[in-house]
Motif scaffolding. Sequence first.
Motif, PDB file in Angstrom:
ATOM      1  N   ALA A  22       0.836  -1.205   0.000  1.00  0.00           N
ATOM      2  CA  ALA A  22       0.000   0.000   0.000  1.00  0.00           C
ATOM      3  C   ALA A  22       0.871   1.256   0.000  1.00  0.00           C
ATOM      4  O   ALA A  22       0.605   2.210  -0.746  1.00  0.00           O
ATOM      5  N   GLU A  23       1.912   1.259   0.817  1.00  0.00           N
ATOM      6  CA  GLU A  23       2.814   2.414   0.862  1.00  0.00           C
ATOM      7  C   GLU A  23       3.419   2.677  -0.511  1.00  0.00           C
ATOM      8  O   GLU A  23       3.428   3.813  -0.991  1.00  0.00           O
ATOM      9  N   GLU A  24       3.921   1.638  -1.161  1.00  0.00           N
ATOM     10  CA  GLU A  24       4.542   1.790  -2.483  1.00  0.00           C
ATOM     11  C   GLU A  24       3.531   2.287  -3.514  1.00  0.00           C
ATOM     12  O   GLU A  24       3.800   3.234  -4.254  1.00  0.00           O
ATOM     13  N   LEU A  25       2.374   1.642  -3.551  1.00  0.00           N
ATOM     14  CA  LEU A  25       1.381   1.987  -4.568  1.00  0.00           C
ATOM     15  C   LEU A  25       0.753   3.352  -4.332  1.00  0.00           C
ATOM     16  O   LEU A  25       0.522   4.101  -5.288  1.00  0.00           O
ATOM     17  N   PHE A  26       0.466   3.701  -3.075  1.00  0.00           N
ATOM     18  CA  PHE A  26      -0.081   5.029  -2.791  1.00  0.00           C
ATOM     19  C   PHE A  26       0.934   6.101  -3.174  1.00  0.00           C
ATOM     20  O   PHE A  26       0.577   7.162  -3.676  1.00  0.00           O
ATOM     21  N   ALA A  27       2.210   5.847  -2.909  1.00  0.00           N
ATOM     22  CA  ALA A  27       3.246   6.819  -3.258  1.00  0.00           C
ATOM     23  C   ALA A  27       3.380   6.944  -4.779  1.00  0.00           C
ATOM     24  O   ALA A  27       3.579   8.042  -5.295  1.00  0.00           O
ATOM     25  N   GLU A  28       3.251   5.827  -5.479  1.00  0.00           N
ATOM     26  CA  GLU A  28       3.385   5.841  -6.944  1.00  0.00           C
ATOM     27  C   GLU A  28       2.174   6.474  -7.623  1.00  0.00           C
ATOM     28  O   GLU A  28       2.316   7.310  -8.511  1.00  0.00           O
ATOM     29  N   SER A  29       0.971   6.049  -7.224  1.00  0.00           N
ATOM     30  CA  SER A  29      -0.236   6.412  -7.969  1.00  0.00           C
ATOM     31  C   SER A  29      -1.214   7.277  -7.205  1.00  0.00           C
ATOM     32  O   SER A  29      -2.173   7.776  -7.792  1.00  0.00           O
ATOM     33  N   GLY A  30      -1.030   7.400  -5.899  1.00  0.00           N
ATOM     34  CA  GLY A  30      -1.993   8.133  -5.086  1.00  0.00           C
ATOM     35  C   GLY A  30      -2.993   7.185  -4.452  1.00  0.00           C
ATOM     36  O   GLY A  30      -3.235   6.078  -4.951  1.00  0.00           O
ATOM     37  N   PHE A  31      -3.559   7.633  -3.367  1.00  0.00           N
ATOM     38  CA  PHE A  31      -4.505   6.816  -2.610  1.00  0.00           C
ATOM     39  C   PHE A  31      -5.739   6.485  -3.444  1.00  0.00           C
ATOM     40  O   PHE A  31      -6.138   5.334  -3.574  1.00  0.00           O
ATOM     41  N   ASP A  32      -6.373   7.513  -4.015  1.00  0.00           N
ATOM     42  CA  ASP A  32      -7.638   7.314  -4.722  1.00  0.00           C
ATOM     43  C   ASP A  32      -7.489   6.476  -5.982  1.00  0.00           C
ATOM     44  O   ASP A  32      -8.415   5.780  -6.378  1.00  0.00           O
ATOM     45  N   ALA A  33      -6.315   6.528  -6.615  1.00  0.00           N
ATOM     46  CA  ALA A  33      -6.113   5.796  -7.869  1.00  0.00           C
ATOM     47  C   ALA A  33      -5.631   4.366  -7.659  1.00  0.00           C
ATOM     48  O   ALA A  33      -5.391   3.653  -8.635  1.00  0.00           O
ATOM     49  N   THR A  34      -5.502   3.941  -6.415  1.00  0.00           N
ATOM     50  CA  THR A  34      -4.990   2.595  -6.134  1.00  0.00           C
ATOM     51  C   THR A  34      -6.101   1.700  -5.589  1.00  0.00           C
ATOM     52  O   THR A  34      -6.534   1.869  -4.452  1.00  0.00           O
ATOM     53  N   PRO A  35      -6.571   0.747  -6.378  1.00  0.00           N
ATOM     54  CA  PRO A  35      -7.585  -0.177  -5.867  1.00  0.00           C
ATOM     55  C   PRO A  35      -6.961  -1.223  -4.931  1.00  0.00           C
ATOM     56  O   PRO A  35      -5.780  -1.546  -5.045  1.00  0.00           O
ATOM     57  N   THR A  36      -7.759  -1.735  -4.039  1.00  0.00           N
ATOM     58  CA  THR A  36      -7.253  -2.743  -3.100  1.00  0.00           C
ATOM     59  C   THR A  36      -6.815  -4.010  -3.840  1.00  0.00           C
ATOM     60  O   THR A  36      -5.951  -4.732  -3.358  1.00  0.00           O
TER      61      THR A  36
END
Length: 198
Positions: A22-36
Amino acid sequence: MKRWTVAEKNEPSAKERILAAAEELFAESGFDATPTSRIAERAEVPKGLVHYYFRRKADLLTALIKRLPDEQIDPASIVVPGDIAESLRRLVSELDDRLARSRMLSHLLWREADTHRAVRDALNNRFQRLVRQVRAVILAAGDSGVTVEDVDSAAGLLALAMSYRHSVARHGGGGPPDLMERELNFIADALSPRPAAT
């Protein structure tokens, strides 16, 4: 009874892998653009396990906030009695070292603070702790002739400068390398006792 191999003992738990993903993906794409589903895929766990540990996606942000490094530093470990500038220099250096270990997480949280109140509140609480930390160092290093108001002002100003530097660290730095040195010297000079007028 199952015997664990060394590799299995050292492998991060599913929950830790989910948080790291989650940390990697939120940093890469943002919270809203990252599906679970992407988090589960990156963590190599079933999607249902993400929801088992974190009921809502926002709960992942809350858990990530708790992963920020502890900013509490014992003043006795850095204070040079009678030398406010050197004491503050040591504090800034220690806090910068801790930030360096969580640069990606810091990047993520500063960006998400605009849209997520929990993140904004957590960063504000960290800022208030930083003000108290700077204040404690100034009081431990300085002499008793400095007014409380001046110490409070100095602590607030330095905490703001440090917070700004940390907020832009994700962009490759917080300005010229000597910027904080000038600020530290300015604050230390402002807190130095003045000779009595004759």
